[in-house]
Design a protein around this motif. Structure first.
Motif, PDB file in Angstrom:
ATOM      1  N   THR A 183       0.829  -1.200   0.000  1.00 26.26           N
ATOM      2  CA  THR A 183       0.000   0.000   0.000  1.00 26.26           C
ATOM      3  C   THR A 183       0.869   1.259   0.000  1.00 26.26           C
ATOM      4  O   THR A 183       0.551   2.242  -0.671  1.00 26.26           O
ATOM      5  CB  THR A 183      -0.944  -0.006   1.219  1.00 26.26           C
ATOM      6  OG1 THR A 183      -1.768  -1.167   1.141  1.00 26.26           O
ATOM      7  CG2 THR A 183      -1.827   1.230   1.242  1.00 26.26           C
ATOM      8  N   GLN A 233      -7.353   0.387  -0.468  1.00 26.23           N
ATOM      9  CA  GLN A 233      -7.590  -0.838   0.294  1.00 26.23           C
ATOM     10  C   GLN A 233      -8.687  -0.643   1.332  1.00 26.23           C
ATOM     11  O   GLN A 233      -9.555  -1.474   1.511  1.00 26.23           O
ATOM     12  CB  GLN A 233      -6.274  -1.237   0.975  1.00 26.23           C
ATOM     13  CG  GLN A 233      -6.376  -2.462   1.843  1.00 26.23           C
ATOM     14  CD  GLN A 233      -5.015  -2.843   2.417  1.00 26.23           C
ATOM     15  OE1 GLN A 233      -4.024  -2.142   2.236  1.00 26.23           O
ATOM     16  NE2 GLN A 233      -4.967  -3.946   3.113  1.00 26.23           N
ATOM     17  N   ASP A 236      -5.958  -1.902  -4.897  1.00 21.96           N
ATOM     18  CA  ASP A 236      -5.324  -2.384  -3.673  1.00 21.96           C
ATOM     19  C   ASP A 236      -6.290  -3.334  -2.968  1.00 21.96           C
ATOM     20  O   ASP A 236      -7.228  -2.904  -2.304  1.00 21.96           O
ATOM     21  CB  ASP A 236      -4.943  -1.203  -2.771  1.00 21.96           C
ATOM     22  CG  ASP A 236      -3.874  -1.574  -1.751  1.00 21.96           C
ATOM     23  OD1 ASP A 236      -3.552  -2.778  -1.638  1.00 21.96           O
ATOM     24  OD2 ASP A 236      -3.382  -0.667  -1.056  1.00 21.96           O
ATOM     25  N   GLU A 237      -6.071  -4.594  -3.150  1.00 24.34           N
ATOM     26  CA  GLU A 237      -6.948  -5.653  -2.637  1.00 24.34           C
ATOM     27  C   GLU A 237      -8.409  -5.439  -3.033  1.00 24.34           C
ATOM     28  O   GLU A 237      -9.275  -5.258  -2.183  1.00 24.34           O
ATOM     29  CB  GLU A 237      -6.813  -5.763  -1.118  1.00 24.34           C
ATOM     30  CG  GLU A 237      -5.384  -6.132  -0.769  1.00 24.34           C
ATOM     31  CD  GLU A 237      -5.229  -6.574   0.666  1.00 24.34           C
ATOM     32  OE1 GLU A 237      -6.208  -7.081   1.232  1.00 24.34           O
ATOM     33  OE2 GLU A 237      -4.136  -6.418   1.196  1.00 24.34           O
TER      34      GLU A 237
HETATM   35 MG    MG Z   1      -2.056  -2.724   2.081  1.00 21.86          MG
END
Ligand code: MG
Ligand code: ATP
Lengths: 253, 308
Positions: B45, B85, B159-160
């Motif tokens: 991240t 995220q 991000d995810e």
């Molecule tokens: Mg992360």
């Protein structure tokens, strides 16, 4: 210049106002109306005239200033604090907008709200008191300048605050007392000589005095000093914000 | 391969003194899907946040499409869309208002029909007037994706993206990501679902404790690091591996009904022929055989544990 970006922030912030209409518009108007009833009508009739102006008219500029300061600060500080708090600030940070554009969007919206509110309060006051505005142009300029300056100040508080308490503490502990002691309800010539000197250290005195001059042509301090004071404060706020963005203070890791 | 993002000697030390990234050198190719893998706290991240302008780098440079992310941030940021995220969606606005906000913020003139298409593609059109607060977690995640696409970015960071998204939607999202790549968008994603990287990525980078380890084409990575297994189902169960075969990496499985031979797929000499000959010599018959490759997940666990 990313005009679409400024517009997006501005409209987004204004939309928040309309959504919270009761809180952001109705309640300041109501409280101002209460001041008029209590101070203007009830107490004012015993006070008589100050500088040849009826007490109810005399307090209008001060009351307006009171709302203007507190609303500008709370609007602007909340406007930038909330995205920081909720995490949505990531979007602004990752967008192709310059710090100046961010400031124009957020502060512009907060100041617009304050000006609209100020005009509504003026209209409300009309229901209670007959007043004249001697220098309308100056009055409007003062209104704008104050709204912008204190929205800038609120923006700084919102950037600085990292919890809700900090968000409230300056408006509560500093601005409120200064405004109440700034001659909103009295002329500083009514104070004992010693306190007249002390009170000149209160910047709000210059704001209220100058604003009152634009209404009635009478003031506790010279109007040019009042105007310079607000300009200096504005410059101070702008410099602080510039520094915050330059260093990323409390915005970026 | 032309690179669209160029990262050199990038480092990040947070104010706390924690070094989240060091000496990152990486080129992202135009039009690829790049998966960034690594355990919690590896720095994924942080890396994404630096490229997007949310975190300031402590060292090194990043350029996006030839523009420096610091000195020429307008050019770089307008090309990038970010799906963060964290679900930062504690907002009262409607989905539609958020879409307009995002598009405007990134300097694009209004385009309702484009925004409508984005929402439709993400099955959010029905929800356009709903307040974001009232949406489910999976919908919120899709709103974030829609917002990131609102300004027609050339590069998309995810991000995810599929954390907390159900299986069906996850497959839908993969479809969407592939369609985006087909339209020329470069995609960088992080994920803890190895399956996802295996399914989608063209290349994979593994990051651990702030350092970039392997960066490799997915297939090459799997070939290079993947172990293959040959399983022989025996005609008659064995109690022990005969001593004559002890030299081979063999194991008994299924209560002695199967013999498992592990070998490196990349090696030219796998030793299979030799093994089969020896089995024949010793009269060990088998009725079936099959081989399997280790998954990216196993490779990944190996990589991380080797470094630790
Ligand atoms: Mg992360
Ligand atoms: N704002 C911050 N201040 C200080 N340290 C931070 C900050 N943000 C992240 N870190 C630290 O930097 C390291 C890398 O964090 P990062 O969020 O980049 O990891 P990640 O790979 O994304 O992990 P995850 O898979 O859990 O999302 C961690 O040790 C984390 O604690």
């Amino acid at each position: 210049m990313n005009l679409h970006g400024i517009r997006a922030i501005y409209l987004f912030e204004m939309a928040r106002t309309w959504r919270t209409l009761m809180q952001s518009v109705a309640s300041p108007i109501l409280s101002t109306a209460l001041y008029f009833v209590v101070f203007g009508a009830a107490i004012g009739s015993r006070v008589g005239e100050i500088d040849g102006i009826s007490y109810a008219s005399f307090i209008i500029p001060g009351l307006l200033m009171l709302s203007l300061l507190s609303e500008s600060i709370s609007n602007a500080s909340f406007g930038i604090y909330f995205p920081k708090f909720s995490g949505t600030i990531y979007e602004v940070l990752s967008a192709p907008v310059s710090p100046l554009e961010v400031v124009i969007g957020y502060v512009g919206a907060a100041a617009s709200k304050s000006v609209i509110l100020g005009l509504l309060i003026l209209a409300t006051a009309r229901l209670f008191v007959d007043y004249e505005i001697a220098h309308p142009l100056l009055m409007v300029s003062f209104l704008l300048l104050t709204a912008i300056t204190f929205s800038l100040f609120g923006f700084i508080i919102g950037l600085w605050a990292d919890d809700f308490q900090k968000l409230q503490i300056i408006p509560m502990m500093v601005i409120m007392p200064l405004t109440f002691l700034g001659g909103a309800f009295y002329s500083i010539s009514m104070l004992p000589p010693f306190w007249q000197k002390v009170t000149l250290f209160n910047p709000v005195v210059y704001l209220i005095s100058g604003f009152r001059w634009s209404f009635y042509g009478v003031a506790d301090v010279n109007i040019s000093i009042s105007v310079s004071m607000i300009l200096v404060f504005m410059l101070l706020c702008l410099t602080t914000i510039w520094w915050i963005f330059k260093t990323g203070y409390r915005l970026k890791n | 391969m032309e690179s669209i993002i160029s990262i050199s000697d990038l480092g990040k030390t947070y104010a706390s003194g924690l070094t989240a990234l060091s000496d990152i050198n990486l080129d992202i190719h135009r039009g690829e899907i790049f998966a960034l893998l690594g355990p919690n706290g590896a720095g994924k991240t942080t890396l994404i946040s630096i490229i997007c302008g949310i975190v300031t780098p402590s060292a090194g440079t990043v350029s996006v499409d030839g523009h420096d992310i610091l000195t020429d941030y307008r050019a770089t940021r307008s090309k990038i869309g970010l799906v963060p995220q964290e679900l930062a969606t504690a907002t009262f606005e409607s989905v539609w208002a958020q879409m307009e906000f995002s598009r405007g913020l990134f300097g694009k003139p209004p385009n309702p029909s484009f925004l409508e298409q984005v929402l439709r593609d993400l099955s959010l059109w029905d929800k356009r007037d709903a307040k974001i607060m009232t949406l489910s977690g999976g919908m919120k995640r899709r709103v974030l994706i829609a917002k990131a696409l609102a300004h027609e970015p050339q590069i998309l960071f995810l991000d995810e993206p599929t954390a907390g998204v159900d299986v069906e939607l996850r497959h839908g999202m993969w479809e969407m990501v592939r369609a985006l790549r087909a339209s020329g968008v470069t995609i960088i994603l992080t994920t803890h679902y190895i399956e996802e990287a295996e399914e989608m990525a063209d290349r994979i980078g593994v990051i651990n404790e702030g350092k970039l380890g392997v960066v490799e084409d997915k297939n090459v990575l799997m070939n290079k690091l993947g172990k293959k297994q040959l399983t022989l189902t025996l005609q008659y169960p064995l109690e022990l591996i005969p001593t004559e075969l002890a030299g081979h990496p063999l194991e008994l499985a299924s209560d002695g009904h199967a013999l498992v031979y592990t070998f490196d797929a990349q090696q030219e000499h796998t030793g299979i022929a030799e093994l089969l000959r020896q089995l024949d010599q010793h009269g060990i018959g088998f009725k079936d055989l099959h081989s399997s490759e280790s998954s990216l997940e196993e490779i990944f666990v190996n990589l991380v544990s080797e470094k630790a």
